[in-house]
Design a protein around this motif. Sequence first.
Motif, PDB file in Angstrom:
ATOM      1  N   GLN A 134       0.761  -1.312   0.018  1.00  0.00           N
ATOM      2  CA  GLN A 134      -0.011   0.020   0.073  1.00  0.00           C
ATOM      3  C   GLN A 134       0.827   1.408  -0.096  1.00  0.00           C
ATOM      4  O   GLN A 134       0.311   2.341  -0.344  1.00  0.00           O
ATOM      5  N   ARG A 135       2.015   1.335   0.455  1.00  0.00           N
ATOM      6  CA  ARG A 135       2.903   2.210   0.486  1.00  0.00           C
ATOM      7  C   ARG A 135       4.242   1.991   0.472  1.00  0.00           C
ATOM      8  O   ARG A 135       4.659   0.794   0.743  1.00  0.00           O
ATOM      9  N   ARG A 244      -1.318   5.425  -6.786  1.00  0.00           N
ATOM     10  CA  ARG A 244      -1.289   5.068  -5.259  1.00  0.00           C
ATOM     11  C   ARG A 244      -1.860   6.282  -4.373  1.00  0.00           C
ATOM     12  O   ARG A 244      -2.587   6.356  -3.680  1.00  0.00           O
ATOM     13  N   TYR A 248      -5.230   6.915  -2.380  1.00  0.00           N
ATOM     14  CA  TYR A 248      -5.186   7.237  -1.408  1.00  0.00           C
ATOM     15  C   TYR A 248      -6.192   8.433  -0.978  1.00  0.00           C
ATOM     16  O   TYR A 248      -6.989   8.596  -0.067  1.00  0.00           O
TER      17      TYR A 248
END
Length: 399
Positions: A134-135, A244, A248
């Motif tokens: 995710q990051r 992403r 987000y």
Amino acid sequence: MLFQMSAECFSSQFVTSVVSCCPADLKQEVNGKKETLKGFNVKLQDTILFPEGGGQPDDHGLIGDVPVLRVTRQGAEAIHFVRSSLEEGQEVQLKVDWERRFDHMQQHSGQHLITALADTMFGYKTTSWELGRQRSSIELDTPCVKPAELQALEEAVNEKIRAHVPVTVQLLSIDDPAVEKVRSRGLPDDHAGPIRIIDIEGVDANMCCGTHVSNLSHLQVIKLLGTEKGKKSKTNLIFLTGNRVLKYAEKSYSTERSLENTQSCHENAFLWQSNLSLLRDMAVLIAQNFKNSPQRGNFFSLHKKEGDNEFMNIIANEIGTEETLVFLTVGEEKGPGLFLLAGPSGVVTEMGPRVLEMLQGKGAGKNGRFQGKANSLARRGDVEAFLQEHCKHHASEEE
């Protein structure tokens, strides 16, 4: 078989042949539990699936119709783990899971850019990095990064993205003097073949085996989320790149909307204004994502539960509709909502009434825009198929 992850990182399909297929096990974690899968390790004559390495996870995809669950490197060879046996010598078609590949390309090129500028601007060296689900994070050799430095770094990396800086790949022999001039953390002991250099023009040249974009504009945007204390007086810099950032923003918007019901009227008004701003920013990112996609066509379609006419018009304006047909809807998936059809004036004038009919809506069109209210979005998929077919027919006529 040599693994040939050449300069062409944008290859999504490839024809090759099976060299060997041997029984094997794959240990992996599923929902927090470790399990062992029975399957086969496959070597191919050549491959476009990237094996895990250099801080980057492996590609996934298909060999024929057989899913590839893991790709690892053994020396110069790539080993593909699959659940079904493949016949040695047979010709097969490889297909890359493009969404996963492009995400990794964005994150990895983003890391190179951040690493280079953190060093140039502040002398902070990168000692390792991790591409997470995710990051992503970069370990910097400094006990802290000041807020002002973080802001300056974010502005600098996004300025390079807006400048459309080219990213190229060079293959050098190991004894080439130029190898000594590039940034590197060293070669693996079992390395074989030429040295692969990723060159961000005027910014950085780095030894790297991973997949990368061909221009910094493909990154769209970089968001530095902040820092966390690392190990041994080091700092972990947390970042998002490209798609992403969009995801987000969508998640943040949904979270703020869910909080509105529990806030006071004054707080609700503030959140409403924040949501509008976030929604506008999201519209710009959505458009940039399409424009910078190497696989973009002449048709773009999107549905969002949240949104309004301004949200849709921002997307259409940012994409540009002189040559691209854009179909956008907002509202409940099978309930009422709003729609916008934008594109070449003649096409919109011709297709608009049919779209209006299929959505049981009310609306009007002029100057290449046809928009209005839809009583039901239940047939949205039919409208999209209808418009796609028109675009394909129009493209074939031009050829």
